[in-house]
Motif scaffolding. Structure first.
Motif, PDB file in Angstrom:
ATOM      1  N   PHE A 145     -25.584  70.650 -78.139  1.00  0.00           N
ATOM      2  CA  PHE A 145     -26.378  71.810 -77.757  1.00  0.00           C
ATOM      3  C   PHE A 145     -25.826  73.065 -78.417  1.00  0.00           C
ATOM      4  CE2 PHE A 145     -27.147  68.832 -74.275  1.00  0.00           C
ATOM      5  CZ  PHE A 145     -28.530  68.862 -74.224  1.00  0.00           C
ATOM      6  N   ALA A 146     -26.735  73.901 -78.907  1.00  0.00           N
ATOM      7  CA  ALA A 146     -26.319  75.146 -79.540  1.00  0.00           C
ATOM      8  C   ALA A 146     -25.603  76.054 -78.543  1.00  0.00           C
ATOM      9  CB  ALA A 146     -27.538  75.861 -80.128  1.00  0.00           C
ATOM     10  N   ASP A 147     -26.001  75.981 -77.270  1.00  0.00           N
ATOM     11  CA  ASP A 147     -25.407  76.799 -76.216  1.00  0.00           C
ATOM     12  C   ASP A 147     -24.493  75.907 -75.367  1.00  0.00           C
ATOM     13  OD1 ASP A 147     -24.822  78.255 -73.883  1.00  0.00           O
ATOM     14  OD2 ASP A 147     -26.741  79.315 -73.965  1.00  0.00           O
ATOM     15  N   PRO A 148     -23.179  76.166 -75.337  1.00  0.00           N
ATOM     16  CA  PRO A 148     -22.261  75.323 -74.561  1.00  0.00           C
ATOM     17  C   PRO A 148     -22.542  75.351 -73.061  1.00  0.00           C
ATOM     18  CG  PRO A 148     -21.129  77.275 -75.411  1.00  0.00           C
ATOM     19  CD  PRO A 148     -22.450  77.223 -76.077  1.00  0.00           C
ATOM     20  N   GLN A 149     -23.127  76.448 -72.553  1.00  0.00           N
ATOM     21  CA  GLN A 149     -23.457  76.513 -71.134  1.00  0.00           C
ATOM     22  C   GLN A 149     -24.625  75.577 -70.798  1.00  0.00           C
ATOM     23  OE1 GLN A 149     -20.856  77.701 -69.828  1.00  0.00           O
ATOM     24  NE2 GLN A 149     -21.493  79.608 -68.833  1.00  0.00           N
ATOM     25  N   VAL A 150     -25.571  75.455 -71.710  1.00  0.00           N
ATOM     26  CA  VAL A 150     -26.663  74.495 -71.538  1.00  0.00           C
ATOM     27  C   VAL A 150     -26.095  73.080 -71.540  1.00  0.00           C
ATOM     28  CG1 VAL A 150     -28.741  73.530 -72.612  1.00  0.00           C
ATOM     29  CG2 VAL A 150     -28.422  76.014 -72.514  1.00  0.00           C
ATOM     30  N   LYS A 151     -25.140  72.832 -72.415  1.00  0.00           N
ATOM     31  CA  LYS A 151     -24.498  71.519 -72.470  1.00  0.00           C
ATOM     32  C   LYS A 151     -23.838  71.177 -71.139  1.00  0.00           C
ATOM     33  CE  LYS A 151     -20.943  68.913 -74.971  1.00  0.00           C
ATOM     34  NZ  LYS A 151     -19.946  68.948 -76.080  1.00  0.00           N
ATOM     35  N   THR A 152     -23.194  72.143 -70.515  1.00  0.00           N
ATOM     36  CA  THR A 152     -22.550  71.909 -69.217  1.00  0.00           C
ATOM     37  C   THR A 152     -23.562  71.466 -68.171  1.00  0.00           C
ATOM     38  OG1 THR A 152     -20.776  73.496 -69.643  1.00  0.00           O
ATOM     39  CG2 THR A 152     -21.289  73.036 -67.337  1.00  0.00           C
ATOM     40  N   LEU A 153     -24.686  72.196 -68.080  1.00  0.00           N
ATOM     41  CA  LEU A 153     -25.700  71.861 -67.088  1.00  0.00           C
ATOM     42  C   LEU A 153     -26.328  70.505 -67.393  1.00  0.00           C
ATOM     43  CD1 LEU A 153     -27.233  72.803 -64.587  1.00  0.00           C
ATOM     44  CD2 LEU A 153     -28.892  73.919 -66.102  1.00  0.00           C
ATOM     45  N   ALA A 154     -26.587  70.238 -68.662  1.00  0.00           N
ATOM     46  CA  ALA A 154     -27.207  68.967 -69.047  1.00  0.00           C
ATOM     47  C   ALA A 154     -26.300  67.791 -68.706  1.00  0.00           C
ATOM     48  CB  ALA A 154     -27.524  68.967 -70.544  1.00  0.00           C
ATOM     49  N   GLU A 155     -25.013  67.906 -68.975  1.00  0.00           N
ATOM     50  CA  GLU A 155     -24.085  66.809 -68.691  1.00  0.00           C
ATOM     51  C   GLU A 155     -23.952  66.572 -67.196  1.00  0.00           C
ATOM     52  OE1 GLU A 155     -20.450  67.773 -70.677  1.00  0.00           O
ATOM     53  OE2 GLU A 155     -21.157  67.043 -72.638  1.00  0.00           O
ATOM     54  N   ALA A 156     -23.891  67.650 -66.427  1.00  0.00           N
ATOM     55  CA  ALA A 156     -23.771  67.500 -64.972  1.00  0.00           C
ATOM     56  C   ALA A 156     -25.014  66.846 -64.388  1.00  0.00           C
ATOM     57  CB  ALA A 156     -23.529  68.868 -64.332  1.00  0.00           C
ATOM     58  N   MET A 157     -26.199  67.314 -64.797  1.00  0.00           N
ATOM     59  CA  MET A 157     -27.433  66.742 -64.260  1.00  0.00           C
ATOM     60  C   MET A 157     -27.642  65.307 -64.719  1.00  0.00           C
ATOM     61  SD  MET A 157     -28.514  68.938 -62.194  1.00  0.00           S
ATOM     62  CE  MET A 157     -29.926  67.935 -61.738  1.00  0.00           C
ATOM     63  N   SER A 158     -27.152  64.984 -65.901  1.00  0.00           N
ATOM     64  CA  SER A 158     -27.233  63.605 -66.376  1.00  0.00           C
ATOM     65  C   SER A 158     -26.484  62.667 -65.436  1.00  0.00           C
ATOM     66  CB  SER A 158     -26.643  63.505 -67.788  1.00  0.00           C
ATOM     67  OG  SER A 158     -26.517  62.159 -68.187  1.00  0.00           O
ATOM     68  N   GLN A 159     -25.283  63.042 -65.062  1.00  0.00           N
ATOM     69  CA  GLN A 159     -24.476  62.190 -64.184  1.00  0.00           C
ATOM     70  C   GLN A 159     -25.051  62.135 -62.770  1.00  0.00           C
ATOM     71  OE1 GLN A 159     -20.095  62.766 -64.617  1.00  0.00           O
ATOM     72  NE2 GLN A 159     -20.636  64.172 -66.269  1.00  0.00           N
TER      73      GLN A 159
END
Length: 500
Positions: free
Chosen positions: A413-427
């Protein structure tokens, strides 16, 4: 000639439980159409339903050996694995002479034939794109020694080990294809899958429907309503079925012509007194047509909303707008249809502002009230598959990240904060999907207090997503350990309402 078609066993790892299957629903009929074509030409055809029958590879080996085909073709479906069990079966069948000539066909090998043929030397080739005419021509000219070089629609190895591919034009008139053969185990399913058309007139960056047919641009082709009705009548007469689902990625087809065809279909379907489902683009949802289809028996529909932000829809080359998304929802609900929706919450270039707009769109349009839909839309990332424009663009930009296969890529993800939310919601959502899998697949009944439990779980998902987004928007940066703790806490809260 004896031809064996194999639907191989497919397994999904627990960590991929909430990912969509990486092949279009229309591929569920691909072996049936091949079998129908070859049977119509006088060949003896056997379909082994390794997937639906939950067969082991040892059981499949015994069936293939007993049938002793002249040609074996495997509908190779990408299921996130490395296919080593399947390739081992092919090697074993070839080495003992049970299968002298083996091909693969389907969406997956159409794009990943190079990797597949190099991973499994026992394979004699891969069918590219629509397989019916290619396999029909091959069986007519087959001498058991190899792929005739003049046959289109194939990829094969040359004597020097190099790979060669020759594409075939798509079938122009789908009415020319014989009806697909349906196995008894297929007919045990609640709905009968139907294919009323192929291709799409769109060009979404995440979709490989048209590239599968060898076209970068519109490649929608529809069967005539009369031809479709004839097949439905045959199914009703033979099997007594009244529930159908059109697997077409684009049921309507383009413009006024597509709407007129749909109205004619509705008029003819109404006489059969059946129920059916479809998939469609939002810009094709018009009141007159939906009204007629619902009156004819339409009960389910999947529409690709994809985003609640116009900039994102442009980025995805969706050729639709947020206003069209909302208009389609209103029309469908007016006629009693609550749609299933396609939605890409997380794109590689999403910003937190994009995520916020998406969330507000979902809330504003009452799309976060059904647990199964909520779990999908609050997690779903853009899947990047070989053959798509997104795959090509990310590869060209040096952003494509490949894992065990060339077929499925990823991009940070271009935005690391978006990556954080995406990884958490994935799990979090994967935990829910794993726990609910037996219920949602119909293998076990729902608990008596299911509605109350699901409402609580739905609230937890929406709250966890909203709270996480608010914290990230405020500038909070979470460490990996903190993310793990948050995920563990959310899982524990969900366990209070998840069926045991």
């Amino acid at each position: 000639m004896k031809v064996l078609l194999l639907e191989h066993p497919r397994y999904i790892a627990r960590e991929r439980c909430n990912d969509i299957a990486n092949t279009p629903l229309s591929s569920s009929l691909i072996s049936g159409y091949v079998a129908g074509m070859l049977s119509d030409r006088g060949h003896e055809v056997k379909i082994i339903e390794g997937y639906l029958e939950k067969m082991s590879y040892d059981e499949i080996f015994d069936e293939v050996r007993d049938f002793s085909p002249d040609l074996m073709a495997v509908h190779l479906v990408y299921s996130w694995g490395n296919n080593q069990n399947l390739f081992a079966l092919i090697n074993k069948l070839k080495s003992d002479g049970s299968a002298k000539f083996v091909l693969v066909y389907g969406f997956y090998p159409t794009f990943a034939y190079e990797e597949i043929l190099r991973s499994c030397p026992a394979l004699d080739g891969a069918v590219i794109s629509e397989p019916e005419l290619t396999l029909a021509e091959l069986t007519e000219r087959f001498d058991g020694t190899g792929v005739p070089k003049s046959i289109s629609g194939m990829a094969w190895r040359n004597e020097d080990g190099s790979l060669e591919v020759k594409r075939r034009d798509p079938v122009e008139n789908l009415d020319d294809l014989p009806y697909p053969l349906r196995t008894p185990v297929m007919m045990k399913m609640y709905e009968v899958n139907l294919e009323g058309s192929r291709g799409c007139y769109g060009g979404c960056t995440f979709c490989y429907i048209n590239p599968y047919y060898g076209r970068e641009h519109a490649c929608w082709r529809g069967r005539t309503p009369e031809h479709i009705m004839s097949e439905i009548d045959q199914i009703i007469a033979k099997w007594g079925k009244k529930e159908f689902y059109f697997t077409d990625p684009n049921f309507f087809g383009p413009g006024k012509r597509g709407q007129e065809r749909a109205l004619k279909l509705a008029q003819m379907i109404k006489e059969r007194k059946i129920h059916f489902g479809i998939e469609a683009r939002v810009n094709d949802i018009h009141e007159e047509t939906i009204s007629a289809l619902v009156e004819a028996g339409l009960r389910d529909i999947l529409i690709g909303l994809e985003s609640g932000k116009d900039d994102s829809l442009k980025r995805l080359n969706k050729m639709t707008t947020v206003a069209q998304n909302e208009r389609a929802l209103k029309i469908l609900r007016k006629y009693g249809i609550e749609p299933n929706v396609g939605f890409i919450m997380f794109e590689p270039d999403s910003s937190l502002a994009d995520i916020r707009t998406n969330l507000e769109f979902l809330l504003r349009n009452d799309l976060l009230k059904n647990l199964a839909i909520t779990a999908n839309v609050l997690y779903h990332p853009q899947i990047i598959l070989q053959g798509t424009k997104a795959y090509q663009e990310l590869k060209k930009a040096g952003r494509l990240v490949l894992g065990a296969t060339t077929y499925e890529g990823a991009a940070d993800f271009a935005d690391p904060q978006v990556k954080t939310l995406a990884e958490a919601m994935s799990q979090i959502t994967n935990h829910l999907f794993v726990k609910m899998n037996d219920i949602w697949s119909g293998r076990v009944p729902e608990p008596e207090d299911a509605e109350g439990r699901y409402q609580k779980l739905n609230q937890l998902l929406v709250q966890s997503f909203s709270h996480g987004l608010e914290q990230l928007e405020s500038g909070v940066v979470f460490s990996n350990e903190e993310i793990s703790q948050i995920v563990a806490f959310q899982k524990q809260k969900m366990n209070e309402y998840l069926p045991l």
